[in-house]
Design a protein around this motif. Structure first.
Motif, PDB file in Angstrom:
ATOM      1  N   LEU A  88      -8.271   3.106   2.847  1.00  0.00           N
ATOM      2  CA  LEU A  88      -7.949   3.191   1.422  1.00  0.00           C
ATOM      3  C   LEU A  88      -9.215   3.421   0.598  1.00  0.00           C
ATOM      4  O   LEU A  88      -9.243   4.274  -0.287  1.00  0.00           O
ATOM      5  CB  LEU A  88      -7.250   1.910   0.959  1.00  0.00           C
ATOM      6  N   ARG A  89     -10.266   2.667   0.880  1.00  0.00           N
ATOM      7  CA  ARG A  89     -11.524   2.818   0.142  1.00  0.00           C
ATOM      8  C   ARG A  89     -12.028   4.256   0.213  1.00  0.00           C
ATOM      9  O   ARG A  89     -12.429   4.845  -0.786  1.00  0.00           O
ATOM     10  CB  ARG A  89     -12.594   1.865   0.689  1.00  0.00           C
TER      11      ARG A  89
ATOM     12  N   LEU B 270       0.807  -1.223   0.000  1.00  0.00           N
ATOM     13  CA  LEU B 270       0.000   0.000   0.000  1.00  0.00           C
ATOM     14  C   LEU B 270       0.837   1.269   0.000  1.00  0.00           C
ATOM     15  O   LEU B 270       0.295   2.362  -0.134  1.00  0.00           O
ATOM     16  CB  LEU B 270      -0.919   0.033   1.220  1.00  0.00           C
TER      17      LEU B 270
ATOM     18  N   GLY C 103      -5.584  -5.081   8.517  1.00  0.00           N
ATOM     19  CA  GLY C 103      -6.009  -5.118   7.122  1.00  0.00           C
ATOM     20  C   GLY C 103      -7.417  -4.595   6.924  1.00  0.00           C
ATOM     21  O   GLY C 103      -7.672  -3.805   6.012  1.00  0.00           O
TER      22      GLY C 103
ATOM     23  N   TYR D  35      -9.546   6.495  -1.965  1.00  0.00           N
ATOM     24  CA  TYR D  35      -9.034   5.897  -3.192  1.00  0.00           C
ATOM     25  C   TYR D  35      -8.861   6.904  -4.323  1.00  0.00           C
ATOM     26  O   TYR D  35      -7.865   6.875  -5.036  1.00  0.00           O
ATOM     27  CB  TYR D  35      -9.957   4.757  -3.624  1.00  0.00           C
TER      28      TYR D  35
ATOM     29  N   TYR E 245      -7.761  -1.063   4.839  1.00  0.00           N
ATOM     30  CA  TYR E 245      -8.393  -1.078   3.522  1.00  0.00           C
ATOM     31  C   TYR E 245      -9.682  -0.253   3.498  1.00  0.00           C
ATOM     32  O   TYR E 245     -10.069   0.259   2.446  1.00  0.00           O
ATOM     33  CB  TYR E 245      -8.589  -2.504   3.012  1.00  0.00           C
TER      34      TYR E 245
END
Length: 162
Positions: free
Chosen positions: A144-145, A25, A137, A148, A141
């Motif tokens: 990140l979403r 990442l 994780g 993005y 994530y």
């Protein structure tokens, strides 16, 4: 990207898995001593962590040293002792997502001082807490979403960016 912080991690396999995720990442991994394992070059080679040299790793001598160096308004504290679900947090690039050790979690004092920044992963009452690497994780994530479309992917090798 994001800053993943492990305070006094105990289990080397969890930290290795989290390190691999950070490499993929472009996230920075912060490890706060004491560690429950050795991360010397020799130990890392012996463990077969062939990606470790690519990791943006920062090792801190103490929690006090680490917390004195960051803006707590950019920090989230993952704990089972919160009612705020992680997907309700508004993550931004550069945030610190902080996790306690596998055996103790985060200190009560840290949580009490940062109640408005505590987040949790919903879990059933009959099971044990999720593995640390899994928890990192899941939350990372989601961060990140949420971000993005605002991330510079030239630094990161994520093939599904369209």
């Amino acid at each position: 990207m994001f800053n993943i912080v492990l305070i006094e991690p105990d289990i080397p396999n969890n930290t290795g898995s989290i390190g691999r995720m950070c490499v993929n990442l472009g996230a920075t991994l912060h490890l706060i001593k004491p560690l429950g394992f050795d991360i010397s070059d020799k130990a890392v080679r012996r463990a077969g962590l062939d990606y470790w040299h690519k990791l943006d790793l920062k090792v801190w001598e103490s929690k006090e040293e680490f917390f004195a160096s960051i803006d707590l308004k950019k920090a989230y504290f993952a704990t089972t002792k919160s009612d705020r679900i992680y997907w309700d947090a508004e993550f931004n690039v550069g945030d610190y997502i902080i996790f306690g050790s596998e055996t103790k979690g985060l200190d009560e004092d840290i949580l009490k001082d940062n109640l408005d920044r505590c987040i949790t992963i919903p879990m059933g009452k009959g099971g044990r807490s999720l593995n640390l690497a899994t928890s990192v994780g899941v939350i990372t994530y989601e961060a990140l979403r949420q971000n993005y479309n605002n991330i510079n992917f030239e630094k990161i090798k994520i093939p599904f960016k369209g």
